[in-house]
Design an enzyme around this catalytic site. Structure first.
Site, PDB file in Angstrom:
ATOM      1  N   HIS A  76       1.026  -1.539   0.054  1.00  0.00           N
ATOM      2  CA  HIS A  76       0.234  -0.157   0.006  1.00  0.00           C
ATOM      3  C   HIS A  76       0.577   0.758   0.060  1.00  0.00           C
ATOM      4  CE1 HIS A  76      -3.764  -2.677   0.715  1.00  0.00           C
ATOM      5  NE2 HIS A  76      -3.186  -2.944   1.504  1.00  0.00           N
ATOM      6  N   ASN A 133     -10.826  -2.794   2.566  1.00  0.00           N
ATOM      7  CA  ASN A 133     -10.237  -2.748   1.642  1.00  0.00           C
ATOM      8  C   ASN A 133     -11.581  -2.991   0.387  1.00  0.00           C
ATOM      9  OD1 ASN A 133      -6.974  -3.389   1.267  1.00  0.00           O
ATOM     10  ND2 ASN A 133      -7.716  -5.591   1.057  1.00  0.00           N
TER      11      ASN A 133
HETATM   12 FE1  HDD Z   1      -2.250  -5.070   5.492  1.00  0.00          FE
HETATM   13  C1  HDD Z   1      -1.012  -1.832   5.601  1.00  0.00           C
HETATM   14  C2  HDD Z   1      -5.710  -3.463   4.370  1.00  0.00           C
HETATM   15  C3  HDD Z   1      -4.099  -8.018   5.929  1.00  0.00           C
HETATM   16  C4  HDD Z   1       0.575  -5.773   6.907  1.00  0.00           C
HETATM   17  N1  HDD Z   1      -3.284  -3.085   5.063  1.00  0.00           N
HETATM   18  C5  HDD Z   1      -2.313  -1.979   4.800  1.00  0.00           C
HETATM   19  C6  HDD Z   1      -2.885  -0.802   4.437  1.00  0.00           C
HETATM   20  C7  HDD Z   1      -4.444  -1.635   4.382  1.00  0.00           C
HETATM   21  C8  HDD Z   1      -4.569  -2.644   4.107  1.00  0.00           C
HETATM   22  C9  HDD Z   1      -5.510  -0.530   3.901  1.00  0.00           C
HETATM   23  C10 HDD Z   1      -2.813   0.532   4.040  1.00  0.00           C
HETATM   24  C11 HDD Z   1      -2.835   1.496   5.632  1.00  0.00           C
HETATM   25  C12 HDD Z   1      -2.428   3.011   4.752  1.00  0.00           C
HETATM   26  O1  HDD Z   1      -3.414   3.390   3.924  1.00  0.00           O
HETATM   27  O2  HDD Z   1      -1.260   3.166   5.416  1.00  0.00           O
HETATM   28  N2  HDD Z   1      -4.532  -5.276   4.794  1.00  0.00           N
HETATM   29  C13 HDD Z   1      -5.582  -5.018   4.431  1.00  0.00           C
HETATM   30  C14 HDD Z   1      -6.803  -6.059   4.618  1.00  0.00           C
HETATM   31  C15 HDD Z   1      -6.100  -6.892   5.042  1.00  0.00           C
HETATM   32  C16 HDD Z   1      -4.796  -6.803   5.309  1.00  0.00           C
HETATM   33  C17 HDD Z   1      -7.862  -5.829   4.577  1.00  0.00           C
HETATM   34  C18 HDD Z   1      -6.969  -8.357   5.288  1.00  0.00           C
HETATM   35  C19 HDD Z   1      -8.000  -7.973   5.093  1.00  0.00           C
HETATM   36  N3  HDD Z   1      -1.653  -6.548   7.021  1.00  0.00           N
HETATM   37  C20 HDD Z   1      -2.605  -7.286   6.462  1.00  0.00           C
HETATM   38  C21 HDD Z   1      -1.893  -8.676   6.864  1.00  0.00           C
HETATM   39  C22 HDD Z   1      -1.057  -8.657   7.488  1.00  0.00           C
HETATM   40  C23 HDD Z   1      -0.888  -6.752   7.243  1.00  0.00           C
HETATM   41  C24 HDD Z   1      -2.644 -10.254   6.954  1.00  0.00           C
HETATM   42  C25 HDD Z   1       0.466  -9.535   7.926  1.00  0.00           C
HETATM   43  C26 HDD Z   1       0.161 -10.016   8.411  1.00  0.00           C
HETATM   44  N4  HDD Z   1      -0.418  -3.837   6.115  1.00  0.00           N
HETATM   45  C27 HDD Z   1       0.299  -4.530   6.445  1.00  0.00           C
HETATM   46  C28 HDD Z   1       1.851  -3.538   7.095  1.00  0.00           C
HETATM   47  C29 HDD Z   1       1.367  -2.629   6.031  1.00  0.00           C
HETATM   48  C30 HDD Z   1      -0.538  -2.885   5.722  1.00  0.00           C
HETATM   49  C31 HDD Z   1       2.795  -4.520   6.846  1.00  0.00           C
HETATM   50  C32 HDD Z   1       2.219  -1.734   5.098  1.00  0.00           C
HETATM   51  C33 HDD Z   1       1.690   0.073   5.676  1.00  0.00           C
HETATM   52  C34 HDD Z   1       1.017  -0.204   6.954  1.00  0.00           C
HETATM   53  O3  HDD Z   1       1.199  -1.387   7.509  1.00  0.00           O
HETATM   54  O4  HDD Z   1       1.670   0.611   7.611  1.00  0.00           O
HETATM   55  O5  HDD Z   1       2.017  -3.991   8.554  1.00  0.00           O
END
Ligand code: HDD
Length: 693
Positions: free
Chosen positions: A80, A153
C-alpha cells in the site's frame, strides 16, 4: 533571536548570485533562515575559497541544506505504498446503542473527524494509479474515546486465511526479486505460481480478476472492513459486525484498455481525481453500513465467518446503513499527512472488539511493528495526523523524537504523589470475555475453513454476462504473461472447479489443446445462491452526477450549441471539461475567444465518461487528419462512451467510420438525448468492438 537579516532585500526584487535582480511575487516575505533560525543572505552559491576555488567545509548553510535533503525520504510502506488521502467527517444517523457503547456508533449527529487513505497494494510509492490491483480503504476516526482505525480494502475477502502466509503472498506479488520487475502488476509467474498452489485464494482471485480492481476512480469504490468484529454493549454482551462503505455516487469501473491508457497518459489519474473533486467542492461521500449477527446466526451460515476468504451475502444478512463519511478537505502536505499517517487495525475504542479471525489476529501485531521501522520511533503517534483529538494521559515517556515535554515526577500508575496523575478508567476498553477454545494448542486450520471454491463460484455466477466475460479476459491476459506453462495449467485446473464454462473460455484464450486435470477440492463445493448485489453493472443506476464529460471544440464552433451542451451537462450534475486544439483558446462562431480547460492532445479519452463534438465542418475535417484527435474519438467510441455531435461533429464521426448506434447521437437544442445516453456506458456496443472470450 535575530530580528531581521542584515540588509534584507526588498520584497519585490531579490539580488541573485550573479548580482542580477529577479522578480518575485509581491507580498510579505519573511527572511529565509536555516533550521536553527539563522537568517540566510545568499541561497544561490556555496562558500568558496576564491571565486573559482574549492567549496569550504565551513559552509554550514550548504551542509545543513544538503544533509536534510539527503534524508528526506523514509522507507515506503511494504504494501500500500502508493496512496491518496483526504480529511473529512463521519456523521452517524442511526444509533447502534442497543449493541455497543462506542460513542462513534451511538451519538447521532456528532461529526467525527476522519482521515481516509486509499491505496494500491503492490506498486511502489511512485507507481501508477490504475494497475489491476486491490484498493486499500483505510479510515482513521478521531473519536472522543480515542482513535478507531478501520483498515479495509475495496474487496470484502482476502487471499489467505492466516497471517502466517502474508509475507509469502506479498513476496509473490511484488516485483520478482532477481529482476526487479514487473512493477505494480500481478501478471507474472511468481504471483500465479503462489496463487495456483493456494486454493484458499480462489475466491479473492475471482474479485481480483473482476472489474472491481480497475475502478474508474477512488470516488466509485466500495470499502469493506473484511473481518468480523464484535460490538459490545454495557453488559459486555457481544454482537458480530461486518463493516461496509458504499459510495454515494455508485460503483464504476474502467475497461482494461482504459486503465492501460491512463497509466501512461496520467499516472496520477486517481490522485488527481480525488484532489480535484474536493477542490471543486464535489465532496465524495460513502455510507457506512453494518451487517449485524449473533453467534447463533453464524452457526447457521454455510461457511465460517471467521475465515477471511468468505463474505456474508447481503441477501443473507442485510446491510443496515448507519451514517455517512464525507471527504471535504485535501491534505495541505502530502508527506506530513499521506506518508506519515499510520493506521493500525488494533486501534479500536471501547465498545468494539476483535474476532478470532486468524488473519486479523496477525494484523494486530504487524501494523504497529511496521511503523517502528517506517516512521523510526515509537513516538510516531505524536505526529499531528496520528495523535488523538480527544484528551489523553499516558505514562509512556521518552524515546527518539519525543516532542512532548511531560512535567512532574510521576510516570507510572498507581501513584499517590500527584493529585492529577492518570488512573485506570472504570469505563475504559474491555475485551470480550470469550470462552477458551476447547481444542488443543497447535498449528491447526479448522475444518470449517476447508471449502475454498463455493464462494468463488458464487461470486462468478453473481456477475452479469459482460462482467463474466471481462473476468475471462483478465484471466487470459494475466496467465498469458506467465512464462511457465505448468502454472497456467494448474490455474485452469482450479477454474474447472469454480465454473466449467469459465475454465473452458480461459483455456481457449490460452490456446490449451486439452483441459488440464481439475483441482481436487478438500471439501464438497456448494452451489450457493447468487448474490445480485455483487454485480457492478447491474446495480449502478445511470447517472451523470459528478461524472466528467468532454466537449471538443475548435475555431468556428457554434457558440450557442457549445453553451447549450455545457448547460445541459452541468444541469445533470456532470463536470464539464472543454478541450480545444490549443490551450490559448479557439475563436467561436460569434467571434469570442474561448479558452479550453485543457489541450485536446494532452487529454486521454479514458479520463472522460462521454464526449460531445461541437465543431465546424472544416475543423472536423482537419481533426480527422490529426492522429491524436482521431485516436481520442476512436478510443471514446471503443471505450463504450456516448458521443454527441452537431453537424460538424458528425463529419468527424463519419470520417472515422464509427458504426452508428444509440450512443452516437445528434445534439438537439437541449442535448437531451446525449445527456441521457452519457449517463451510462454503451454496453450493447461492447461485443461489436471487443470480441469477448
Ligand atoms: Fe495490511 C497496510 C489493508 C492484511 C500488514 N493494509 C495496509 C493498508 C491497508 C491494508 C488499507 C494501508 C494503510 C495505509 O493507508 O497506510 N491488510 C489490509 C486488509 C487486509 C490486510 C484489508 C486483510 C483483510 N496486512 C494484512 C496482513 C498483514 C498486513 C495479514 C500482516 C500480517 N498492512 C500490513 C503492513 C502495512 C499494511 C505491513 C504496510 C504499511 C502499514 O501497514 O502501515 O503492516
Amino acid at each position: 533571536m535575530p530580528k531581521s537579516p542584515p540588509s534584507a532585500p526588498s520584497p519585490q526584487v531579490q539580488v541573485g548570485s550573479g548580482g542580477e535582480p529577479h522578480h518575485i511575487a509581491v507580498g510579505t516575505h519573511p527572511p529565509l533562515t536555516t533550521n536553527q533560525g539563522i537568517p540566510v543572505t545568499n541561497n544561490q552559491t556555496s562558500l568558496k575559497a576564491g571565486s573559482r576555488g574549492p567549496t569550504l567545509l565551513e559552509d554550514f548553510i550548504l551542509r545543513e541544506k544538503i544533509t536534510h535533503f539527503d534524508h528526506e525520504r523514509i522507507p515506503e510502506r511494504i504494501v500500500h505504498a502508493r496512496g491518496s488521502a483526504a480529511h473529512g467527517v463521519f456523521e452517524l444517523h442511526t444509533s447502534l446503542a442497543k449493541v455497543t457503547t462506542a460513542k462513534v456508533l451511538t451519538e447521532v449527529g456528532v461529526k467525527t473527524p476522519v482521515f481516509c487513505r486509499f491505496s494500491t497494494v503492490a506498486g511502489g510509492a511512485g507507481s501508477v494509479d490504475t494497475p489491476r490491483d486491490v484498493r486499500g480503504f483505510a479510515v482513521k476516526f478521531y473519536t472522543p474515546e480515542g482513535n478507531w482505525d478501520l483498515v479495509g480494502n475495496n474487496i470484502p475477502v482476502f487471499f489467505i486465511q492466516d497471517a502466517m502466509k502474508f509475507p509469502d503472498l506479498v513476496h509473490a506479488v511484488k516485483m520478482e526479486p532477481d529482476r526487479g520487475f514487473p512493477q505494480a502488476a500481478s501478471a507474472h509467474d511468481t504471483f500465479w505460481d503462489f496463487i495456483s498452489l493456494m486454493p484458499e485464494s480462489m475466491h479473492m482471485i475471482m474479485w481480483a480478476m473482476s472489474d472491481r480492481t480497475i475502478p474508474r476512480s477512488l470516488r466509485f469504490i466500495e470499502g469493506f472492513g473484511v473481518h468480523s468484529f464484535r460490538l459490545l454493549d454495557a453488559k459486555g454482551r457481544a454482537t458480530f459486525v461486518k463493516f461496509h462503505w458504499r459510495p454515494v455516487l455508485g460503483l464504476q469501473s474502467t475497461l482494461w484498455d482504459e486503465a492501460v491508457q491512463l497509466a501512461g497518459a496520467d499516472p496520477d489519474a486517481h490522485r488527481r481525481d480525488l484532489w480535484t473533486a474536493i477542490e471543486d467542492a464535489r465532496f465524495p461521500a460513502w455510507d457506512l453500513a453494518v451487517q449485524l449477527f449473533s453467534e447463533a446466526d453464524a452457526a447457521e451460515f454455510p461457511f465460517d465467518h471467521l475465515d477471511p476468504t468468505k463474505l456474508i451475502p447481503e441477501e443473507l444478512v442485510p446491510l443496515k446503513v448507519i451514517g455517512r463519511m464525507t471527504l471535504n478537505r485535501n491534505p495541505v502536505n502530502h508527506f506530513a499527512e499521506n506518508e506519515q499517517v499510520a493506521y493500525c487495525p488494533a486501534n479500536i475504542p471501547p465498545g468494539i472488539d476483535f474476532s478470532n479471525d486468524p488473519l486479523l489476529q496477525g494484523r494486530l501485531f504487524s501494523y504497529l511493528d511496521t511503523q517502528l521501522s517506517r516512521l523510526g520511533t515509537p513516538n510516531f503517534d505524536q505526529l499531528p495526523i496520528n495523535a488523538p483529538k480527544c484528551p489523553f494521559h499516558t505514562t509512556t515517556r521518552d524515546g527518539h523524537m519525543q516532542t512532548r515535554v511531560p512535567t512532574g515526577r510521576v510516570a507510572y500508575e498507581p501513584s499517590s504523589l500527584e493529585r492529577d496523575a492518570p488512573y485506570e478508567a472504570p469505563r475504559g476498553f474491555q475485551s470480550f470475555a470469550a470462552p477458551a477454545e476447547p481444542d488443543a494448542k497447535g498449528r491447526i486450520r479448522p475444518e470449517s475453513f476447508a471449502d475454498h471454491y463455493s464462494q468463488a463460484r458464487l461470486f462468478f455466477r453473481s456477475q452479469n454476462p459482460l462482467e463474466q466475460a471481462h473476468m475471462a479476459s483478465a484471466l487470459v491476459f494475466e496467465l498469458s504473461k506467465v512464462e511457465t506453462p505448468a502454472v497456467r495449467e494448474r490455474m485452469v485446473g482450479h477454474l474447472r472447479v469454480i465454473d466449467a464454462n469459465l475454465a473452458q473460455r480461459v483455456a481457449n484464450g490460452l490456446g490449451l489443446a486439452t483441459l488440464p486435470p481439475a483441482a481436487k477440492p478438500a471439501a464438497p463445493v456448494q452451489d450457493l445462491p447468487p448474490s445480485p448485489a455483487l454485480s457492478i453493472i447491474d446495480k449502478t443506476p445511470p447517472s451523470l452526477q459528478d461524472r466528467c464529460v468532454a466537449i471538443v471544440y475548435s475555431d468556428d464552433s457554434d457558440a450557442k450549441k457549445l453553451a447549450a451542451v455545457d448547460k445541459a451537462l452541468r444541469k445533470a450534475g456532470a463536470k464539464v471539461q472543454k478541450l480545444a486544439p490549443k490551450i490559448g483558446g479557439a475563436k467561436l462562431s460569434d467571434g469570442t475567444l474561448q479558452a479550453p480547460d485543457a489541450r485536446l492532445a494532452g487529454s486521454p479519452a479514458a479520463a472522460f465518461d462521454a464526449v460531445a463534438l461541437v465543431l465546424s465542418s472544416a475543423a472536423a475535417q482537419q481533426l480527422a487528419q490529426d492522429d491524436t484527435a482521431a485516436t481520442f474519438v476512436r478510443q471514446a467510441y471503443a471505450h463504450l462512451k456516448a458521443i454527441g455531435h452537431d453537424d460538424g461533429g458528425k463529419v468527424l464521426v463519419e470520417a472515422l467510420h464509427l458504426v452508428p448506434d444509440d450512443g452516437v447521437c445528434a445534439l438537439d437544442a437541449k442535448a437531451l438525448v446525449f445527456v441521457e445516453a452519457a449517463a451510462t456506458r454503451q454496453w450493447d456496443r461492447e461485443e461489436r468492438v471487443h470480441p469477448l472470450p
